[in-house]
Enzyme design. Structure first.
Site, mmCIF file in Angstrom:
data_model
loop_
_atom_site.group_PDB
_atom_site.id
_atom_site.type_symbol
_atom_site.label_atom_id
_atom_site.label_comp_id
_atom_site.label_asym_id
_atom_site.label_seq_id
_atom_site.Cartn_x
_atom_site.Cartn_y
_atom_site.Cartn_z
ATOM 1 N N ASN A 129 0.841 -1.210 0.000
ATOM 2 C CA ASN A 129 0.000 0.000 0.000
ATOM 3 C C ASN A 129 0.873 1.255 0.000
ATOM 4 O OD1 ASN A 129 -2.311 1.542 -0.025
ATOM 5 N ND2 ASN A 129 -2.701 1.363 2.165
ATOM 6 N N GLU A 149 1.121 -3.101 -5.134
ATOM 7 C CA GLU A 149 0.643 -1.741 -4.867
ATOM 8 C C GLU A 149 1.791 -0.863 -4.351
ATOM 9 O OE1 GLU A 149 -3.541 0.311 -3.382
ATOM 10 O OE2 GLU A 149 -3.049 -1.690 -2.640
ATOM 11 N N ASP A 160 -1.761 -10.079 -4.127
ATOM 12 C CA ASP A 160 -3.083 -9.690 -3.648
ATOM 13 C C ASP A 160 -4.078 -10.034 -4.749
ATOM 14 O OD1 ASP A 160 -5.410 -8.454 -2.885
ATOM 15 O OD2 ASP A 160 -4.538 -6.466 -2.589
ATOM 16 N N ASN A 210 -7.362 -10.218 -4.243
ATOM 17 C CA ASN A 210 -8.605 -9.477 -3.978
ATOM 18 C C ASN A 210 -9.849 -10.366 -4.015
ATOM 19 O OD1 ASN A 210 -8.589 -6.675 -3.196
ATOM 20 N ND2 ASN A 210 -7.453 -6.252 -5.079
ATOM 21 N N HIS A 227 -2.298 -4.614 4.781
ATOM 22 C CA HIS A 227 -2.095 -6.047 4.575
ATOM 23 C C HIS A 227 -0.952 -6.519 5.479
ATOM 24 C CE1 HIS A 227 -4.342 -6.450 0.620
ATOM 25 N NE2 HIS A 227 -4.254 -5.132 0.756
#
Length: 257
Positions: free
Chosen positions: A9, A35, A148, A150, A246
């Protein structure tokens, strides 16, 4: 072979919270990041070229958005940026390193949580990525795909599954897509092969007390071909300190990079 995966992130944000120091203490062979929210030109040297590691990046064209990276102890034989899909590759979602007969991938699936348009993009990605998974599975190489995804696969993989059955990330069609990848094509959810316990999550909303109460989702995976998956010996989710929304997923394999 120790493989770490984390949706940071924002790589610079995670580093400011101590991620790089923690990462080095793990002595990983491979670190897959998602990300990253940065281009190479935006990164300080300690993130662009960490001492003793080879670094590879596939950032999004849009600044401060998406992007994937891999740090590797060994120099790969080949690096593949993107899937060859223009709209997906512009978002920096797929990076593959090849080491002999093993390939390691850092992948970041789209989120559909922002509304119908975002969910449509996510479903388009799933539709186009499934043939790639089939081809990878059939090509004879071993793969570890970290990232990830999702999607929480089963009820055990999120705390509030009843309340999320109509929400992106736990929709029936998304879960069925993962089931097809596992049961239909033969990919392996490596964490679940090693650790069948409930309440093992990798992402928590920043709203309310989700982290403190462990109201989370397991949406970060290492998904592998059977030949390498069977060599997994240990899996852990690090929650002692937060580097992002995360948590790092670490899996050890009885194999050499």
């Amino acid at each position: 072979m120790r493989v770490v995966s984390l949706n940071v992130n924002g790589l610079r944000a995670a580093a400011s919270k101590g991620f790089i120091s923690w990462m080095r203490r793990q002595k990983p062979d491979i670190v897959c990041l998602q990300e990253i929210k940065a281009r190479e030109a935006d990164l300080p040297r300690e993130l662009l070229a960490p001492r003793g590691l080879h670094a590879f990046f596939h950032p999004a064209e849009k600044r401060g958005y998406s992007g994937v990276a891999i740090y590797s102890k060994r120099e790969p034989d080949k690096v593949t940026l993107g899937l060859g899909e223009k709209d997906i590759d512009a978002q920096g979602r797929y990076l593959q390193l090849d080491f002999g007969q093993l390939s390691v991938v850092s992948i970041y699936f789209p989120s559909g949580s922002m509304g119908a348009e975002a969910q449509a993009r996510k479903l388009s990605f799933l539709e186009r990525f499934m043939p790639r998974l089939e081809a990878m599975r059939a090509c004879g190489r071993e793969f570890v795909i970290c990232g990830d995804w999702n999607i929480a696969h089963k009820e055990i993989d999120l705390e509030n599954w009843r309340g999320n059955r109509k929400n992106s990330g736990f929709l029936p069609e998304e879960r069925a897509w993962l089931t097809e990848a596992f049961d239909g094509i033969g990919w392996v959810d490596v964490f679940r092969r090693v650790d069948p316990r409930p309440r093992q999550y990798t992402w928590w909303s920043n709203r309310g007390q989700a982290w403190a109460k462990n109201v989370g989702w397991r949406i970060d995976y290492q998904i592998a071909t059977p030949g390498i998956a069977v060599k997994a010996t240990n899996a852990s989710i690090y929650k002692a300190k937060r580097f992002s929304d995360h948590a790092p997923l670490t899996i050890d394999y009885d194999a050499k990079l």
